[in-house]
Motif scaffolding. Sequence first.
Motif, PDB file in Angstrom:
ATOM      1  N   ASN A 150       0.823  -1.219   0.000  1.00 31.00           N
ATOM      2  CA  ASN A 150       0.000   0.000   0.000  1.00 31.00           C
ATOM      3  C   ASN A 150       0.850   1.260   0.000  1.00 31.00           C
ATOM      4  O   ASN A 150       0.360   2.349  -0.248  1.00 31.00           O
TER       5      ASN A 150
ATOM      6  N   TYR B  11       0.878   4.422  -2.440  1.00 28.43           N
ATOM      7  CA  TYR B  11       0.120   5.669  -2.353  1.00 28.43           C
ATOM      8  C   TYR B  11       0.932   6.807  -1.736  1.00 28.43           C
ATOM      9  O   TYR B  11       0.675   7.962  -2.004  1.00 28.43           O
TER      10      TYR B  11
ATOM     11  N   ARG C 172       1.890  11.309  -3.604  1.00 30.88           N
ATOM     12  CA  ARG C 172       1.527  12.567  -2.948  1.00 30.88           C
ATOM     13  C   ARG C 172       2.658  13.579  -3.162  1.00 30.88           C
ATOM     14  O   ARG C 172       3.823  13.197  -3.157  1.00 30.88           O
TER      15      ARG C 172
ATOM     16  N   SER D 217       0.569  -3.326 -14.238  1.00 30.92           N
ATOM     17  CA  SER D 217       0.766  -2.538 -13.020  1.00 30.92           C
ATOM     18  C   SER D 217       2.129  -1.866 -13.020  1.00 30.92           C
ATOM     19  O   SER D 217       2.273  -0.742 -12.549  1.00 30.92           O
TER      20      SER D 217
ATOM     21  N   LYS E 213       2.815   2.001 -12.516  1.00 31.12           N
ATOM     22  CA  LYS E 213       3.698   2.493 -11.460  1.00 31.12           C
ATOM     23  C   LYS E 213       4.798   3.385 -12.020  1.00 31.12           C
ATOM     24  O   LYS E 213       5.222   4.328 -11.367  1.00 31.12           O
TER      25      LYS E 213
ATOM     26  N   SER F 164       3.184   6.701 -12.786  1.00 31.28           N
ATOM     27  CA  SER F 164       2.825   7.529 -11.642  1.00 31.28           C
ATOM     28  C   SER F 164       4.042   7.873 -10.783  1.00 31.28           C
ATOM     29  O   SER F 164       3.902   8.397  -9.693  1.00 31.28           O
TER      30      SER F 164
ATOM     31  N   VAL G  25       3.206  14.724  -9.382  1.00 31.80           N
ATOM     32  CA  VAL G  25       2.054  13.983  -8.871  1.00 31.80           C
ATOM     33  C   VAL G  25       0.819  14.864  -8.623  1.00 31.80           C
ATOM     34  O   VAL G  25      -0.278  14.352  -8.456  1.00 31.80           O
TER      35      VAL G  25
ATOM     36  N   VAL H 181      -4.469   8.539  -8.734  1.00 38.31           N
ATOM     37  CA  VAL H 181      -4.252   7.110  -8.927  1.00 38.31           C
ATOM     38  C   VAL H 181      -5.194   6.315  -8.039  1.00 38.31           C
ATOM     39  O   VAL H 181      -5.387   6.649  -6.870  1.00 38.31           O
ATOM     40  N   VAL H 182      -5.805   5.290  -8.602  1.00 37.06           N
ATOM     41  CA  VAL H 182      -6.577   4.359  -7.789  1.00 37.06           C
ATOM     42  C   VAL H 182      -6.080   2.949  -8.096  1.00 37.06           C
ATOM     43  O   VAL H 182      -6.134   2.500  -9.233  1.00 37.06           O
ATOM     44  N   PHE H 183      -5.555   2.294  -7.085  1.00 35.51           N
ATOM     45  CA  PHE H 183      -5.193   0.889  -7.223  1.00 35.51           C
ATOM     46  C   PHE H 183      -6.348   0.088  -6.619  1.00 35.51           C
ATOM     47  O   PHE H 183      -6.602   0.181  -5.426  1.00 35.51           O
TER      48      PHE H 183
ATOM     49  N   ARG I 220      -5.881  -1.781  -3.371  1.00 33.10           N
ATOM     50  CA  ARG I 220      -5.236  -1.139  -2.236  1.00 33.10           C
ATOM     51  C   ARG I 220      -6.104   0.033  -1.788  1.00 33.10           C
ATOM     52  O   ARG I 220      -7.056   0.384  -2.445  1.00 33.10           O
ATOM     53  N   SER I 221      -5.695   0.627  -0.679  1.00 33.59           N
ATOM     54  CA  SER I 221      -6.493   1.741  -0.189  1.00 33.59           C
ATOM     55  C   SER I 221      -5.605   2.923   0.149  1.00 33.59           C
ATOM     56  O   SER I 221      -4.546   2.779   0.717  1.00 33.59           O
ATOM     57  N   GLN I 222      -6.064   4.114  -0.233  1.00 33.69           N
ATOM     58  CA  GLN I 222      -5.291   5.303   0.075  1.00 33.69           C
ATOM     59  C   GLN I 222      -5.899   6.055   1.248  1.00 33.69           C
ATOM     60  O   GLN I 222      -5.285   6.947   1.790  1.00 33.69           O
TER      61      GLN I 222
ATOM     62  N   GLU J 123     -12.660   5.864  -2.679  1.00 32.69           N
ATOM     63  CA  GLU J 123     -11.301   5.902  -3.226  1.00 32.69           C
ATOM     64  C   GLU J 123     -11.264   6.744  -4.499  1.00 32.69           C
ATOM     65  O   GLU J 123     -10.356   7.542  -4.707  1.00 32.69           O
TER      66      GLU J 123
ATOM     67  N   ASP K  44      -6.203   1.328 -11.746  1.00 29.15           N
ATOM     68  CA  ASP K  44      -5.692  -0.033 -11.845  1.00 29.15           C
ATOM     69  C   ASP K  44      -6.759  -0.974 -11.302  1.00 29.15           C
ATOM     70  O   ASP K  44      -6.933  -1.091 -10.100  1.00 29.15           O
TER      71      ASP K  44
END
Lengths: 265, 332
Positions: A87, A90, A94, B65, B69, B72, B97, B102-104, B107-109, B167, B182
Motif C-alpha cells: 500500500n 500511495y 503525494r 501494473s 507504477k 505515476s 504527482v 491514482v486508484v489501485f 489497495r487503499s489510500q 477511493e 488499476d
Amino acid sequence: MRPYLSIFKMNFKGELQYRGKAISGVMTQVFWGFLNIYLYIACLQNTSVDGFSISQMASYIWLGQAFFAIRFIMMGKKIGKNIENGNICYHFVRPLNIYSQWFCQTFGEKLSSVLLRFPPIIILGLLLPAGLGLSLPVSVPAFLLFLIGLILGLCMSVTISMFAVYLTFKTLSKRGSSSIVNTITGLFSGMVIPLPLMPQAIQNVVNYLPFRFITDLPFRIYIGNVGITEGAIFLAIGFAWLIVLIIIGKLLIRSALKKTVIQGG
Amino acid sequence: MASIIDFQDICKNFKVPLRAKGKFSTLKNFFFRKHKTIKALKHVSFQVEEGDIVGYIGPNGAGKSTTIKIMSGILNPTTGSCTIDGFVPWQDRKKFVRSIGVVFGQRSQLWWDVPVMDSFELLRDIYKIPQQEFENTLNLLNEALGLEELLNRPLRQLSLGQKMKCELAGSLLHRPKILFLDEPTIGLDAVTKLAVRDFIKFINKQWHTTIILTTHDMSDIEALTNQIILIGKGQILYKGSFDEIKNKYSSTKIISIEFAQEYDEISLDGYQTISHERKFATIKNLPDKEFHIKDFVNQISKKYEVIDFQVDMISVDEILAQLYKEYGLVER
C-alpha cells in the motif's frame, strides 16, 4: 508545513482512539517499574554507585517507565504494514517529501502514545514513599532543562525509528527491523541497565552516542545526577546528533527509494 | 498537438534471487545467492492524447501494473524515456504527482480507522486545495457518486463498493489532469460496477480528464472506450481500436448441440470440436469458414441425429482468451 502538520494530527488522533492498549501498557510499565526497583535495591544494598543513590535510581526507573513510549522504537505502524503489503505506493503519489511524511506520521503516533501513558505512572510514582517512588526534580532550572531534554528525546526516538523504516524497506520485515533497532537503543539508552550503573569506561563512550539522549540524559538532569551546565552542553551535543541523523536518514531513504519494488499486483 | 503521455522505449528489469534446490539448499541460499533478471517491460512505447480514455489490458503478470507504477512516478524504469504532462515522473515526482490521480483497485489510500471525511480533509491539506474549491469539487463528486451518507463513517465499516466510490472521489479531489485506474471494478457487484463506469465517463466529460484504465473485465472496456493497448509478457502486442479486434473474431460462432444418441466422434467440414461428452458437444466454425445456418443444418442433419442446437456469438472474454492464446500468453 501545513500538509505535514495535518499528517501529524491525523496520526495523533488515530492513536488516541486506542485506550485499551494504553491502559494495558500502563499496567505493564507499573509492574516492570516495581520489579526493576526491587531488583536494584537488592543489588545495591542501600549503598550508592558513583553518587547514584537508591532514591535517584527509583526516580530514574519510574521516569523510564512513564516515558517508555519515547524509548520504545516503533515506526508508524501503518508504514511498516504498508511496506509489507505494498500500500506504500500511495505514499509516492503525494506531493510530499517521503522522509518528512513518514517522520510526521511516526511522530504523531508516538506523541499520543506518550501522552496517554505517562500521567498515571508519574502520579503513582509521586505517591510512593521516598526511596521507592519518584522524587520531585532537584530544581526549577533542572526541570525546565528536563522538559527540553524530553522534546529532544522524542525527536531522537522518531529519528532512530526512521532507520527501522529503512531496514524494513531493505528486508521487508518490520518485526525484525524494529527488534534490531530496539535492542541497540534499549541497551545504550539506559533502559535495560541505567547508564550510571555501567562501568565508567563504557559510560565514557555511551554518553556521547545518540541513544542516551532519548531518555537517559533528561532523566539524569531531573534527578540531579547531571548538573545544569553539563546538561546544557550535552543537550547541544544531542541536537547536533539529531541533525546529523536526520540527514543520514534522509539520504538512506532516498537511496532505498531508487531501488523500490512494490510488492504484489 | 503533443501527446499528454509519451512513453518511449521503456524497459524495466527486476532482479530476483534464485533459490538453489537440493541438499543443504537453505544453507547454500544463505551464503551464496544468485540473481535472475526478469524483464517486466521490454521496449514499451505508446502515446495517449489529452482527454482520451484508454484501456490497458493483458493477462496477469503482463506488466500492466508496472507500467502504471512507472507512469505515476513510483518506479524508475531501467531504460527509456517518458514524459507525462511535461514532466518526467520519477525525476520531478513531487511536482508531477499534482497532475495525476491514482486508484489501485486492490489497495487503499484512505485512512482505515477514521471517517472518510477526515481522510478527504487530510488530502485537501496535502494538495493545498483552497477550501472553496475543495467544497465545490466535493459537492460534485458527492452528487455523481452518492457519497453523502458515507462521509461520516469510518472506512472500515464500508462495503467494498462504497469503499471504491470513496477511493475514486479521494483520487479526484485535486482535479488531476490524468487519472490512472488499476482494476477499479475488481470485486464489485453489477450495480456498483455500472455506477463506477458512469462516473468515469462523467469525469472524463466534465473535466476532460485523461484516463488510463487497466482491467480484466472486458465489459468495462466495452462500456468506456474503443481505444485499447494490449500488453503481454512485457511487450505491446496491439494498439488501436477495440472494435477492430472484435470484428476480426466476431465471425466465430459457438454452437452447442444435443444429439439423440452417443457418437464416438463429431466431424463436420469447416468446424472444430471444442468439447464432446456423451450426447452433448460444442463446436465452432474455423476462422476461414463463414458460418451459414443453412449449410450447418444440412451438414449436421445428414450425418447425425440432432435433438437441439444453439448458436452463440463468441463473447468478448473469449475473444481476449483467443488473443492471449494466439500471442502465446497462456501458461499451460
